[in-house]
Design a protein around this motif. Structure first.
Motif: not given
Ligand SMILES: Nc1ncnc2c1ncn2[C@@H]1O[C@H](COP(=O)(O)OP(=O)(O)O)[C@@H](O)[C@H]1O
Ligand SMILES: [Mg+2]
Lengths: 593, 465
Positions: A306-332
């Motif tokens: 799940s955390i990889y799925v989330g961050i990949t979508m984040a990178e995709y919006y980053r690549d469109q020029g956006y500031d993206v915030v990812v919060v991951a609850d919980s990495t543990s």
């Protein structure tokens, strides 16, 4: 076609010659989805993303020919996906209250039409690189979705669709690569989640991520493109901190990953965000938010994904020029999923059952945060904030201690503070931010040049008060000087009036940078005014009796939109009080002389 | 699927039976084991390969003669039978009657493992349940669909508290279809008896289903018991539209059984010998509480978790606290002072309180009063600690007010009779009586309007009993 040989919880051994590590696999009659994590001769060890109950040796298995990937295109925002990007709203509509197994539904709606406008800057016949912008669709009323050339594709543009309504499967461009192969580009493409998306180069993070939370922004700032962690025992406030960031941060896109935590916490967001408006755009918060959910009762291995799925979508919006915030609850919970699989593979555990590669996996995950110059030549960022849930609240355990070495901002939550309902329970001694120096420039430029000065004074006062409390606990309050007793009181109104900030208070839940500074300044000025009075001999008891102290504690709850003069009035009153006490004391002194 | 019966058992230990040459058996399949005396035991497949199968036997593997033990694979998952007649009945962990009455007959069968609720299908719990207990209603409110455990220790009155909650819990001003599911794992006969009598005396037994595994019953059965109980709760809540309160005791005994089996299987241990998957395993149980948008009923879960050596950082309370929506923590010091219920406020928490209280639910000042009491009591405990070092006489006047506040709070607010059922109004009024022992300017968590309206402004003498 392969065959299931053994089923051991989520780990399934299949006879499947020729598959590669990382390849997606379908298992059994139900078609459960899994991923190859190891190979032994002709056998593949597969981790299943769905419960394997009922699966039996002898059932068929098939390799799907691609690694675990996500769909990237318009229609992601506002959605809730499971740990492997299955759309949970659609699944609910189709299958009801429970998640059925072996169900495949595309992540993006195939029927929805999007109004596409081709980019005016590109021409037929020109060479296009991966990551360049082909055109736009308005994904929500506030977010313009930039359709990108898939990062692994480049070549000569042969054809670009005219403006019009298209579904995601429609071909909107054709590109011929150097080998002559023609690629049909659609409104969406797929990308493997375990591979970071490429960019031109990494840039320095320079702008603070403003969350509206005083203890974060003013004391332990994070930058857009930075890495932060929120460790804390249960109930200390990790989730509330992350939800507050998701609500108030001045980001363009927020991706909330519920990784092994409570279902109701996601429901809370799903029910409240559509009603809340983004303080900047005025639009519903849900329009900039997307959720990835693998709650604690969902299959453990999908938690790892799940955390990889989330961050990949984040990178995709980053690549469109956006500031993206990812919060991951919980990495543990992610780390525990890793441990679970590792244990079933009989790998050698190093600390508390965790495999040796825990630290490097964590580090490479956080490495996917950052501010970059994208392949389209624009700037975008991914800010990553991970909650950490140490067993027994012990920060020396492996996940917390490795994370501490990786992140730049560390918001350590304390149980004693939470038990006293001092929220956010961010401990001012154990927390740190390596970004304060950079943030200072922004605050000096945009808010007040004295920001750093006041911030340091406040931190010094808090440290002094902690030391004084220790003395009091050993020998009693009588041992303190007048100035020390005043410092203790000042630390108290600083804590109550500035550090404490209730997420539930309609006014104080968000605090603008200007208000943050104004409040901090008033408290510190109140403290230094007291010192001046003590210096001319005013007894500390006299200071402690002043009703202004109780009022100072309530300043944060004043809505400055409604009472814009309130802080100026308070400041004037403080000055007036100081003057009158000074002159009164001077007269008293003359009389007594 | 046709039954398959085999005898090739290779070893049996710790409740696990290893078998060879039992081809193509499904994971989770239900199993019947017939020992050499013809007695039947029940089991479930927990690992399966082409030629070997591992079976967990709920009655344990003691006394199994491998040569003469037959194992029958039923070709179906572990299911229980459900019907409205399940209310008023008593069963063991695998759903066999313990009340000398015949088994249920019904076509409704459900897999005890349930399946994952789609988070998008859940509804956020927000209906305040009045338990009549001030320390809960006032400071750690329970809402319908919440999972709120009681953390306790040996000799502390968690059973009495749980029974009081069961007796008194109601939605103010609403009569509704309710049911109680009581799940006991590894409890003593007298504890089980206590619950039964308590429910009987309040006349609700016909709305109760009990699953009981006593301390001297087979330990492995505890692994399936909470799942059986929750499958029943789901049926009552989502098929029959009832509001179900599930009381589960004692989760530490459950986890003990899990550790036993994990060790026998050779799973990698994490903390204190418990397997690394304990978190997920407990979550599979606790997350079955809640509300679902499309259904009328609800499942509210109150598990009892005993803390070995009163240690809240022990893996069972710790992992529980990470999953549940708060915790009610019992304190030995309060208990030793003779106070009941000895709820220790600082570590207690209800995460769902914020949405279930306030105007329209309880009273407008509720959230601020609760926050103020937490803050003032934390301060008072620091001062009490200081007083124990330097002597109470050395304290400033203001600090002595805090000591009086703490005393009154513990004796008049937290402490109450076992049959004392306070309305939320009463609870909040008592809270203000006690807060009024502190001067108004010390109370910065409540609003100025609250102070004007509720603070007594003179300092009444509150008797510390
Ligand atoms: N900033 C805050 N304002 C008000 N209440 C808070 C705040 N932070 C935490 N809380 C309270 O603490 C409880 C636990 O917080 P949560 O974030 O769920 O803890 P964690 O995720 O660390 O277990 C919340 O339900 C809420 O009642
Ligand atoms: Mg949390």
């Amino acid at each position: 076609m392969g065959e299931v040989l053994e089923v051991n919880g989520p780990i399934v051994t299949v006879l499947l010659p020729g598959v590669v590590n990382g390849e997606e696999v379908k298992l059994g009659e139900l078609g459960l989805i899994g991923e190859v994590i190891a190979r032994e001769h002709d056998n593949a060890i597969v981790q299943a993303y769905e419960s394997t109950e009922g699966l039996r040796p002898g059932e068929a298995a098939a390799a799907l020919g691609h690694p675990l990937s996500v769909e990237l295109g318009p229609g992601l925002l506002g959605q809730i996906f499971d740990g492997i990007q299955r759309p949970l709203h659609s699944i609910q509509q189709q299958s009801g209250d429970y998640i059925p197994r072996g169900l495949y539904l595309p992540s993006l709606d195939r029927e929805r039409k999007w109004a596409f406008t081709p980019a005016t800057t590109i021409k037929i016949g020109q060479r296009l690189e991966g990551g360049e912008i082909l055109g736009l669709v308005m994904e929500t009323d506030s977010i313009e979705h930039r359709i990108l050339v898939p990062a692994d594709t480049s070549g000569e543009l042969l054809e670009l669709a005219p403006a019009g309504d298209y579904v995601v499967e429609d071909v909107i461009a054709r590109v011929r690569d150097t080998s002559g192969k023609i690629h049909k580009l659609k409104l969406y493409h797929r990308w493997p989640v375990r591979t970071a998306r490429p960019y031109q180069y990494r840039d320095h993070a320079v702008i603070p991520l403003l969350t509206g939370q005083r203890i974060l922004d003013t004391f332990f700032p994070l930058l857009k493109g930075g890495k932060g962690a929120v460790p804390g025992p249960f109930g200390a406030g990790k989730t509330v901190v992350q939800q507050q960031i998701a609500r108030w941060a001045d980001a363009d896109i927020v991706i909330y990953i519920g990784c092994g935590e409570r279902g109701n916490e996601l429901v809370d967001i799903l029910e409240s965000f559509p009603e809340l408006s983004d303080p900047r755009s005025g639009r519903s918060l849900m329009e900039r938010t997307l959720l990835v959910a693998n709650t604690s009762n969902m299959p453990v291995v999908a938690r790892e994904a799940s955390i990889y799925v989330g961050i990949t979508m984040a990178e995709y919006y980053r690549d469109q020029g956006y500031d993206v915030v990812v919060v991951a609850d919980s990495t543990s919970r992610w780390a525990e999923a890793l441990r679970e699989v590792s244990g079933r593979l009989n790998e050698m555990p190093v600390e508390e059952g965790y495999p040796a590669y825990l630290a490097s996996r964590l580090a490479s995950y956080y490495e996917r945060a950052g501010r970059v110059k994208t392949n389209a030549g624009i700037s975008g960022s991914v800010t990553l904030i991970g909650a950490v849930s140490p067993p027994g609240g012990d920060f020396s355990e492996p996940v917390t201690s490795h994370t501490k070495n990786i992140v730049e901002t560390f918001w350590a939550l304390s149980k004693p503070l939470a038990d006293a309902r001092h929220y956010p329970a961010v401990d001012w001694t154990d927390s740190f931010s390596g970004y304060a120096g950079i943030a200072q420039q922004w605050w000096a430029e945009h808010v007040d040049p004295l920001w750093e000065d006041y911030r340091r004074k406040a931190l010094a006062l808090l440290a002094q008060a902690d030391e004084l409390s220790r003395i009091v606990n050993l020998v009693g309050p009588e041992a303190l000087s007048q100035n020390q007793r005043w410092a203790l009181e000042a630390a108290n109104f600083l804590k109550e009036g500035v550090l404490q900030q209730s997420a539930l208070d309609p006014v104080d839940s968000y605090c603008s940078p200007d208000k943050q500074f104004a409040l901090l300044k008033l408290m510190i000025d109140l403290y230094t005014s007291g010192i001046e009075l003590l210096d001319i001999g005013v007894p500390v008891q006299e200071l402690l009796r002043q009703p202004i102290l109780a009022r100072a504690r309530r300043l944060k709850g004043i809505d400055l939109e409604k009472e814009p003069e309130a802080y100026a009035i308070f400041s004037d009153e403080l000055q007036a009080l100081k003057l009158s006490m000074k002159s009164e004391y001077a007269i008293n002194q003359e009389i007594s002389e | 699927m046709s039954d398959k019966e085999y005898r090739q058992n290779t070893s049996a230990r710790g409740g696990l039976l290893f078998m060879r040459s039992a081809p193509d058996i499904a994971l989770g399949e239900r199993v019947q084991v017939r020992d050499h005396q013809g007695r039947q035991r029940n089991g479930q497949v927990i690992r399966t390969a082409k030629d070997t199968v591992l079976v967990q036997v709920f009655e344990g593997t003691d006394g199994l003669d491998l040569e003469r033990t037959w194992v029958r694979f039923l070709g179906e998952p572990f299911e229980i039978t459900l019907s409205p007649a399940i209310l008023g009945r008593v069963f063991n962990g695998i759903g066999e009657p313990r009340d000398d009455r015949p088994p249920l007959v019904s076509r409704i069968m459900r897999n005890v493992n349930g399946s994952s609720v789609n988070p998008a299908a859940r509804a956020y719990p927000r209906e305040f349940i009045q338990t009549g207990i001030s320390a809960i209603d006032g400071l750690n409110s329970l809402v319908r669909g919440q999972k709120l455990p009681i953390f306790s220790g040996p000799g502390l009155p968690h059973n009495r508290l749980a029974a009081q909650i069961v007796r008194q819990a109601k939605l103010p001003g609403e009569e509704s279809q309710f049911a109680i599911v009581f799940a006991a794992m590894g409890v003593s006969y007298s504890d089980a008896r206590f619950f039964q009598e308590s429910l009987e005396s309040s006349g609700v037994l016909s709305n109760v289903t009990m699953y009981i595994n006593l301390a001297d019953d087979p330990a492995i059965e505890r692994l399936i018991l909470p799942r059986t109980a929750l499958t029943t709760a789901e049926y009552l809540a989502y098929d029959l539209d009832m509001h179900v309160l599930v009381v589960m005791t004692d989760m530490t005994q459950y986890a003990g059984a899990l550790r036993e089996v994990a060790t026998a299987k050779g799973d990698v241990p994490s903390r204190k010998g418990y397997p690394g998957y304990l978190y997920s395993d407990l979550a599979e149980i606790y997350e079955r509480a809640g509300r679902i948008k499309a259904r009328h009923g609800s499942i509210t879960l109150v598990p009892v978790v005993s803390m070995p050596s009163d240690d809240i950082t022990h893996p069972i309370p710790d992992l529980t606290g990470y999953i549940t929506e708060g915790q009610i923590v019992l304190g030995r010091e309060l208990h030793n002072l003779g106070l009941y219920p000895p709820i220790f406020i600082p570590p207690s928490l209800s995460r769902l309180m914020k949405d279930g209280i306030g105007k329209g639910y309880t009273r407008e000042d509720h959230a601020r009063v609760a926050s103020q009491i937490y803050a003032s009591y934390a301060r008072a405990l620091e001062i009490r600690n200081l007083a124990s070092i330097i002597g109470a006489e050395e304290l400033a006047e203001n600090d002595r007010q805090y000591l009086a506040f703490a005393e009154a709070f513990e004796h008049n607010f937290v402490s109450q009779g076992e049959d004392d059922e306070r309305t939320i109004e009463d609870t909040l009024n008592i809270a203000w009586d006690i807060l009024s022992l502190l001067p108004a300017h010390e109370l910065s968590r409540v609003s100025e309007e609250d102070l004007a309206r509720y603070h007594h402004h003179e300092f009444p003498h509150v008797e510390a009993s």
